[in-house]
Design an enzyme around this catalytic site. Sequence first.
Site, PDB file in Angstrom:
ATOM      1  N   LYS A   1       0.839  -1.194   0.000  1.00  0.00           N
ATOM      2  CA  LYS A   1       0.000   0.000   0.000  1.00  0.00           C
ATOM      3  C   LYS A   1       0.880   1.252   0.000  1.00  0.00           C
ATOM      4  O   LYS A   1       0.605   2.225  -0.700  1.00  0.00           O
ATOM      5  CB  LYS A   1      -0.940  -0.003   1.226  1.00  0.00           C
ATOM      6  CG  LYS A   1      -2.092  -0.977   1.080  1.00  0.00           C
ATOM      7  CD  LYS A   1      -2.895  -1.185   2.353  1.00  0.00           C
ATOM      8  CE  LYS A   1      -3.537   0.029   2.919  1.00  0.00           C
ATOM      9  NZ  LYS A   1      -4.597  -0.316   3.921  1.00  0.00           N
TER      10      LYS A   1
ATOM     11  N   ASP B   1      -8.002   2.712   4.294  1.00  0.00           N
ATOM     12  CA  ASP B   1      -8.695   1.454   4.548  1.00  0.00           C
ATOM     13  C   ASP B   1      -9.328   0.983   3.251  1.00  0.00           C
ATOM     14  O   ASP B   1      -9.917   1.778   2.513  1.00  0.00           O
ATOM     15  CB  ASP B   1      -9.765   1.617   5.633  1.00  0.00           C
ATOM     16  CG  ASP B   1     -10.198   0.253   6.143  1.00  0.00           C
ATOM     17  OD1 ASP B   1      -9.405  -0.391   6.859  1.00  0.00           O
ATOM     18  OD2 ASP B   1     -11.304  -0.194   5.788  1.00  0.00           O
TER      19      ASP B   1
ATOM     20  N   GLY C   1      -2.459  -9.341  -1.736  1.00  0.00           N
ATOM     21  CA  GLY C   1      -3.841  -9.575  -1.324  1.00  0.00           C
ATOM     22  C   GLY C   1      -4.668 -10.245  -2.408  1.00  0.00           C
ATOM     23  O   GLY C   1      -4.284 -11.280  -2.967  1.00  0.00           O
ATOM     24  N   TYR C   2      -5.782  -9.632  -2.760  1.00  0.00           N
ATOM     25  CA  TYR C   2      -6.734 -10.194  -3.723  1.00  0.00           C
ATOM     26  C   TYR C   2      -6.358  -9.909  -5.184  1.00  0.00           C
ATOM     27  O   TYR C   2      -7.122 -10.268  -6.082  1.00  0.00           O
ATOM     28  CB  TYR C   2      -8.140  -9.650  -3.431  1.00  0.00           C
ATOM     29  CG  TYR C   2      -8.685 -10.050  -2.068  1.00  0.00           C
ATOM     30  CD1 TYR C   2      -9.526 -11.159  -1.936  1.00  0.00           C
ATOM     31  CD2 TYR C   2      -8.343  -9.345  -0.917  1.00  0.00           C
ATOM     32  CE1 TYR C   2     -10.021 -11.541  -0.690  1.00  0.00           C
ATOM     33  CE2 TYR C   2      -8.826  -9.717   0.336  1.00  0.00           C
ATOM     34  CZ  TYR C   2      -9.661 -10.813   0.438  1.00  0.00           C
ATOM     35  OH  TYR C   2     -10.138 -11.190   1.665  1.00  0.00           O
TER      36      TYR C   2
ATOM     37  N   LYS D   1      -1.496  -0.924 -12.470  1.00  0.00           N
ATOM     38  CA  LYS D   1      -2.487  -1.049 -11.393  1.00  0.00           C
ATOM     39  C   LYS D   1      -2.830   0.328 -10.833  1.00  0.00           C
ATOM     40  O   LYS D   1      -4.005   0.674 -10.692  1.00  0.00           O
ATOM     41  CB  LYS D   1      -1.965  -1.967 -10.268  1.00  0.00           C
ATOM     42  CG  LYS D   1      -2.965  -2.073  -9.125  1.00  0.00           C
ATOM     43  CD  LYS D   1      -2.475  -2.891  -7.943  1.00  0.00           C
ATOM     44  CE  LYS D   1      -3.474  -2.766  -6.786  1.00  0.00           C
ATOM     45  NZ  LYS D   1      -3.041  -3.435  -5.563  1.00  0.00           N
TER      46      LYS D   1
HETATM   47  P1  ITT Z   1      -3.071  -1.213   7.120  1.00  0.00           P
HETATM   48  O1  ITT Z   1      -2.002  -1.300   8.151  1.00  0.00           O
HETATM   49  O2  ITT Z   1      -2.899  -0.029   6.210  1.00  0.00           O
HETATM   50  O3  ITT Z   1      -4.477  -1.307   7.677  1.00  0.00           O
HETATM   51  P2  ITT Z   1      -3.873  -3.701   5.828  1.00  0.00           P
HETATM   52  O4  ITT Z   1      -3.170  -4.644   4.891  1.00  0.00           O
HETATM   53  O5  ITT Z   1      -4.436  -4.280   7.094  1.00  0.00           O
HETATM   54  O6  ITT Z   1      -2.860  -2.499   6.144  1.00  0.00           O
HETATM   55  P3  ITT Z   1      -6.528  -2.934   4.868  1.00  0.00           P
HETATM   56  O7  ITT Z   1      -7.180  -3.343   6.133  1.00  0.00           O
HETATM   57  O8  ITT Z   1      -6.909  -1.626   4.276  1.00  0.00           O
HETATM   58  O9  ITT Z   1      -4.949  -2.916   5.003  1.00  0.00           O
HETATM   59  O10 ITT Z   1      -6.714  -3.974   3.696  1.00  0.00           O
HETATM   60  C1  ITT Z   1      -7.458  -5.093   3.850  1.00  0.00           C
HETATM   61  C2  ITT Z   1      -6.953  -6.206   3.003  1.00  0.00           C
HETATM   62  O11 ITT Z   1      -7.519  -6.083   1.713  1.00  0.00           O
HETATM   63  C3  ITT Z   1      -5.453  -6.289   2.762  1.00  0.00           C
HETATM   64  O12 ITT Z   1      -4.776  -6.952   3.769  1.00  0.00           O
HETATM   65  C4  ITT Z   1      -5.394  -7.065   1.454  1.00  0.00           C
HETATM   66  O13 ITT Z   1      -5.528  -8.445   1.701  1.00  0.00           O
HETATM   67  C5  ITT Z   1      -6.633  -6.553   0.749  1.00  0.00           C
HETATM   68  N1  ITT Z   1      -6.306  -5.445  -0.148  1.00  0.00           N
HETATM   69  C6  ITT Z   1      -6.249  -4.125   0.165  1.00  0.00           C
HETATM   70  N2  ITT Z   1      -5.910  -3.410  -0.915  1.00  0.00           N
HETATM   71  C7  ITT Z   1      -5.766  -4.291  -1.925  1.00  0.00           C
HETATM   72  C8  ITT Z   1      -5.398  -4.168  -3.279  1.00  0.00           C
HETATM   73  O14 ITT Z   1      -5.100  -2.996  -3.806  1.00  0.00           O
HETATM   74  N3  ITT Z   1      -5.333  -5.275  -4.001  1.00  0.00           N
HETATM   75  C9  ITT Z   1      -5.621  -6.484  -3.478  1.00  0.00           C
HETATM   76  N4  ITT Z   1      -5.950  -6.693  -2.208  1.00  0.00           N
HETATM   77  C10 ITT Z   1      -6.024  -5.600  -1.427  1.00  0.00           C
END
Ligand code: ITT
Length: 189
Positions: free
Chosen positions: A16, A69, A145-146, A167
């Site tokens: 991120k 988030d 992630g996804y 992306k």
């Molecule tokens: P923070 O410390 O910033 O909260 P995090 O990874 O826990 O980091 P989020 O709760 O915002 O962040 O994200 C939730 C999840 O969604 C993250 O762990 C990924 O698995 C998924 N995710 C978030 N952004 C994504 C993206 O751009 N592409 C794919 N998966 C994503």
Amino acid sequence: MPGSSEVSFATSNEHKFSEAALVLGRIGVTLSRLPSKGEEVQSDNPSEIAAIAAERTFARAERPVIVEDTALFVKSLGGFPGTYAAYVYRTLGLELVLKLVPQAGRQAEFVSAVAYCDGPGRAKVFTGRLAGTIATAQRGANGFGYDPIFVPSGDSRTLGEMTLDEKCSISHRGKAVAAFGEWYLSARH
Ligand code: ITT
């Protein structure tokens, strides 16, 4: 002034951070990193989670901060996993998520909420959305992630098959961060 602006991004997620730094770097906003945004409130609304996290992080760090988030809403699953995307990724993993998504109901949407805070009660939220479908199998080794199971509308590749640049130019986070950056510069920080 563009070029001399600096803001801290509190996130535990290095992907991120890299994405946000790329988008903001292009418009002259320098991003430094704080390791975590701390404990999050539970809500179905990513904007609410981000706004409260930004207030709390500002109170702790005493400097201008952004937090972000992300939620992933799968339409046929009533919006699941929504703001619980991180928990579902950790506990179920992508293969089980693929099994949950019905063959004929693959529509989904990412929502990113970026919250900026530079004083008590001053959180401001910027959102970005990316519509698409959940793929039938994982594809691509990029991103996180996804990304390997999300196919943005108008493309046949998953986000995991795109470069960071590709992306960020279409993504939920790219849009939300760009909206923040434009406001930040126009407000002459
Ligand atoms: P923070 O410390 O910033 O909260 P995090 O990874 O826990 O980091 P989020 O709760 O915002 O962040 O994200 C939730 C999840 O969604 C993250 O762990 C990924 O698995 C998924 N995710 C978030 N952004 C994504 C993206 O751009 N592409 C794919 N998966 C994503």
